[in-house]
Design a protein around this motif. Structure first.
Motif, PDB file in Angstrom:
ATOM      1  N   VAL B 109      37.018  53.018  45.615  1.00 43.33           N
ATOM      2  CA  VAL B 109      35.647  53.092  45.110  1.00 43.33           C
ATOM      3  C   VAL B 109      35.183  54.554  45.033  1.00 43.33           C
ATOM      4  O   VAL B 109      34.566  54.968  44.045  1.00 43.33           O
ATOM      5  N   ALA B 110      35.528  55.365  46.056  1.00 44.77           N
ATOM      6  CA  ALA B 110      35.142  56.782  46.045  1.00 44.77           C
ATOM      7  C   ALA B 110      35.843  57.516  44.899  1.00 44.77           C
ATOM      8  O   ALA B 110      35.233  58.325  44.196  1.00 44.77           O
ATOM      9  N   ARG B 153      27.653  36.586  43.751  1.00 38.98           N
ATOM     10  CA  ARG B 153      28.754  37.012  44.619  1.00 38.98           C
ATOM     11  C   ARG B 153      29.824  35.946  44.711  1.00 38.98           C
ATOM     12  O   ARG B 153      30.796  36.093  45.441  1.00 38.98           O
ATOM     13  N   ILE B 183      33.617  45.419  50.473  1.00 43.31           N
ATOM     14  CA  ILE B 183      33.494  46.634  49.656  1.00 43.31           C
ATOM     15  C   ILE B 183      33.831  46.282  48.210  1.00 43.31           C
ATOM     16  O   ILE B 183      34.956  45.894  47.896  1.00 43.31           O
ATOM     17  N   ILE B 184      32.822  46.396  47.341  1.00 42.91           N
ATOM     18  CA  ILE B 184      32.988  46.068  45.927  1.00 42.91           C
ATOM     19  C   ILE B 184      32.466  47.213  45.079  1.00 42.91           C
ATOM     20  O   ILE B 184      31.781  48.102  45.586  1.00 42.91           O
ATOM     21  N   GLY B 185      32.775  47.164  43.779  1.00 44.41           N
ATOM     22  CA  GLY B 185      32.291  48.192  42.865  1.00 44.41           C
ATOM     23  C   GLY B 185      30.804  48.016  42.590  1.00 44.41           C
ATOM     24  O   GLY B 185      29.958  48.302  43.439  1.00 44.41           O
ATOM     25  N   LEU B 186      30.454  47.459  41.413  1.00 44.18           N
ATOM     26  CA  LEU B 186      29.044  47.273  41.068  1.00 44.18           C
ATOM     27  C   LEU B 186      28.404  46.276  42.024  1.00 44.18           C
ATOM     28  O   LEU B 186      28.975  45.233  42.324  1.00 44.18           O
ATOM     29  N   LYS B 187      27.199  46.608  42.497  1.00 49.05           N
ATOM     30  CA  LYS B 187      26.457  45.701  43.357  1.00 49.05           C
ATOM     31  C   LYS B 187      25.227  45.179  42.604  1.00 49.05           C
ATOM     32  O   LYS B 187      24.991  45.563  41.462  1.00 49.05           O
ATOM     33  N   ASP B 190      23.015  47.777  40.841  1.00 52.28           N
ATOM     34  CA  ASP B 190      23.638  48.415  39.668  1.00 52.28           C
ATOM     35  C   ASP B 190      23.519  47.511  38.442  1.00 52.28           C
ATOM     36  O   ASP B 190      23.266  47.968  37.333  1.00 52.28           O
ATOM     37  N   GLY B 212      26.386  41.141  54.804  1.00 52.01           N
ATOM     38  CA  GLY B 212      25.928  42.378  54.189  1.00 52.01           C
ATOM     39  C   GLY B 212      24.415  42.395  53.996  1.00 52.01           C
ATOM     40  O   GLY B 212      23.700  41.505  54.471  1.00 52.01           O
ATOM     41  N   GLU B 217      18.463  44.724  49.957  1.00 46.82           N
ATOM     42  CA  GLU B 217      18.242  45.970  49.217  1.00 46.82           C
ATOM     43  C   GLU B 217      17.756  45.684  47.801  1.00 46.82           C
ATOM     44  O   GLU B 217      16.867  46.363  47.287  1.00 46.82           O
TER      45      GLU B 217
END
Lengths: 377, 287
Positions: B109-110, B153, B183-187, B190, B212, B217
């Motif tokens: 992801v980073a 999800r 840990i995923i890409g687009l949340k 986004d 999570g 958020e």
């Protein structure tokens, strides 16, 4: 996967993190023998996959081997949060002057490793985090570069004023990060991180959780698995491609997909009953999987009715219908079964089931109501 | 309009010769998705369902102009396949693969983030803009082109929700499963940012589950910065705390991430939460 404190201690030691001498015992006699070897004030600690051991009476301070034997006989077979204690760790007691906290987790929000330290370590760390969050110092690590020594030092300066202690703590923080990454941990924690009267630093309680997805590349850690009876049933289901968790209600659920399975359980509760289980048969369900799923459910004596909730995508409804018919001919099932099948090959499935006397429904809500109604009071 | 994919999206399938890869390539082609190439190392020169197969992503991108990749590669090989797609200049990756170690995902992801590549998943059922393109394993027949954006999800729970939206005659602009892993890409946020700018999308359904704090958020974000109507549904009220419910991400522990907390977060942000999937449509029509 959770591992015990004594197993986490072994991992810590291999990374050069100081852990007091100790050994694990399964009988009071063994505990006595270990106490004889270690000498001096000792701690006898329950090895069980639950927090709050100390508060539950699972940790005892002892002075002599006889006291160690006595403490072990009390702690072994103790029930802590529904888990039976089968092992105790007998370890050297520390002359504690100061307790701090050091922990690493994978932070979902930043999607990066997160290290947290606090000068207020010990059994009430969660309360500290809740009541005085400013006492928890956080640092998000760049996973592509790792943790730099100066970053570890900055954190260590939040714990101590004495430069000697700061250097020692910074060294431990770096080593713990190394261990965290190397074993694919989802959590690695020292609480408390102890300073003794002679100025030495020690790990008093080590905790490591391992990422299940990474176990395939850690055979040595996989061997540390110590499952409860309930977990063994879950692992057995997993080996058959099923994800199963036993609960205490009377409506057995068979669903494809974890989200839909949870929504089905919630609906049963909403309509006034309780689910007997979580059971996800996954995608591309073969008839055999359905037979295995039904086998698990009929072994649970609390189950009074079974609800199939299938939304066909990759899972083909006719496969599931064939599985049900096959299971009924192989297994002796006298429980009522309510079936909802929608999606891929729904028509074929309906035709297969029309030749049986099974109860079919057209929606999830109707199925939940029906299975509760026929389960009775 | 729609978000992330439409009829112009040029798709590459990584792991096209595998059982799932070839099956779903056929299904996506039937739906009308523009699949331009596939990759399986050692199978270059072959064709699957008429789609040319290459040995490397780089070659496939150079020769076919693919801009989006879908990953059916097993977990063990998925890590490098993700880096490879990014290195070859792919701008959007949809990872169906499941079981990728979390710390590998953290690094991926980073890496992707530094290079401007978006990721959906892993452990995702994919994405569909009904009537235009489907990049995933979602059953195409339950969708209908329309005005509701869906972010979830989950997999099959998404189908359940979409089933009700389609039957009510509303239809969907774009529907995506963001994946069940920690840990995923687009949340959620986004995707909401993208739906905000999409003229076709008139309302959004957000399907969350325990584990999570992504839901909490997004509730705060919606309250402050999202103007279109949103309806939420959360699965996992009956899940025992600290228990793993199949999805690696579905872990409720340490007093955060429970379904009750998520429902409270949405309700206090003024976002209606459906008590069961059927109620989503009623709520959509009322907001």
């Amino acid at each position: 996967m959770k591992i015990h404190e004594y197993q986490a201690n072994e991992i810590f030691k291999s990374f050069g993190i100081p852990v007091p001498d100790g050994k694990v015992a399964t009988t009071p006699e063994q505990a006595e023998k270990i106490a004889n070897e270690l000498d001096g004030p000792l701690v006898v600690k329950a090895q069980v996959h639950a927090g709050g051991r100390g508060k539950a009476g699972g940790v005892k301070l002892v002075k002599t081997p006889e006291e160690a034997k006595d403490a072990a006989s009390k702690i072994l077979s103790m029930d802590i949060k529904g888990l039976i204690v089968n092992k105790v760790l007998v370890t050297k007691a520390l002359d504690i002057k100061d307790e701090a906290y050091i922990g690493f987790i994978v932070d979902r929000r930043s999607k990066k490793p997160l290290v947290m330290v606090s000068a207020s370590g010990g059994i009430d760390i969660e309360e500290v985090a809740r009541e005085t969050p400013e006492k928890i110092h956080r640092f998000i690590i760049d996973p592509l570069y790792g943790l730099f020594p100066h970053q570890a030092s900055e954190l260590a300066f939040k714990l101590y004023d004495d430069i000697k202690l700061v250097r020692k703590a910074a060294d431990i923080i770096l080593k713990l990060y190394k261990a965290f990454i190397a074993v694919d941990a989802s959590l690695a924690e020292i609480n408390p991180f102890v300073v003794t009267s002679d100025g030495e630093t020690w790990t008093s309680d080590a905790k490591i959780n391992i990422d299940d997805n990474a176990l395939a590349r850690h055979h040595d850690i996989e061997k540390m698995r110590d499952s409860t009876e309930a977990e063994k049933k879950e692992l057995d289901a997993k080996s058959k491609g099923l994800s199963y968790i036993k609960l205490n209600g009377k409506i057995g659920c068979v669903v494809n997909g974890a989200g839909l399975a949870m929504a089905t359980m919630d609906l049963i509760k909403k309509y006034g009953s309780e689910p007997a289980n979580f059971l996800d048969i996954g995608g591309s369900s073969s008839p055999l999987k359905v037979v295995n799923a039904l086998n698990i459910l009929i072994s649970d004596k609390n189950v009074k009715s079974i609800f199939f909730n299938i939304f066909g995508g990759i899972t083909r409804c006719d496969d599931v219908a064939n599985g049900i018919v096959e299971a009924l001919s192989k297994l002796n099932i006298d429980l009522p079964i309510v079936i909802r099948l929608t999606g891929t090959n729904e028509e074929k499935a309906k035709e297969i089931l029309s030749r049986t006397d099974l109860i079919t429904v057209s929606s999830m809500a109707e199925g939940a109501r029906k299975s509760i109604e026929i389960a009775g009071k | 309009m729609s978000i992330l994919i439409d009829e112009s999206t040029k798709v590459l399938v990584q792991g096209i010769t595998g059982r799932d890869g070839s099956f779903h390539t056929k299904k996506m082609l039937e739906y009308g998705t523009q699949i331009v190439s596939g990759v399986t190392p050692g199978k270059g020169g072959h064709k699957i369902e008429g789609v040319p197969v290459f040995d490397t992503v780089k070659e496939a991108v150079e020769k076919t102009g693919a801009d989006t990749s879908i990953l059916f590669v097993p977990a063990k090989f998925a890590v490098d396949a993700l880096y490879e797609a990014c290195d070859a200049g792919i701008k959007l990756i949809i990872a169906i693969s499941e079981g990728i170690p979390v710390l590998d995902m953290v690094r991926i992801v980073a890496f992707l983030n530094d290079r401007g590549t978006s990721l959906i998943g892993p452990n995702s059922p994919g994405i569909i803009s009904p009537g235009k393109s489907k990049v995933g394993i979602l059953p195409g027949q339950i969708f209908k082109q329309g005005s509701i954006g869906v972010i979830s999800r989950s997999g099959t729970l998404t189908y359940e929700v979409v089933h009700h939206i389609t039957n009510a005659g509303l239809g969907e602009s774009t529907c995506m499963g963001i994946g069940g892993d920690p840990i995923i890409g687009l949340k959620f946020i986004d995707c909401l940012e993208l739906f905000k700018k999409d003229k076709e999308t008139e309302g959004v359904v957000l399907v969350g589950e325990i584990g999570g704090t992504d839901e909490e958020e997004s509730a705060a974000y919606i309250k402050e910065r999202f103007t279109k109507p949103v309806v939420a549904f959360i699965a996992g009220l009956t899940a025992p705390p600290g228990k793993r419910m199949g999805h690696a991400g579905a872990i409720a522990s340490r007093g955060t991430g429970t379904a009750a907390e998520k429902i409270r977060a949405f309700e206090s942000a003024g976002i209606p939460v459906a008590g069961e999937p059927e109620d989503i449509v009623k709520l959509l029509k009322s907001v």
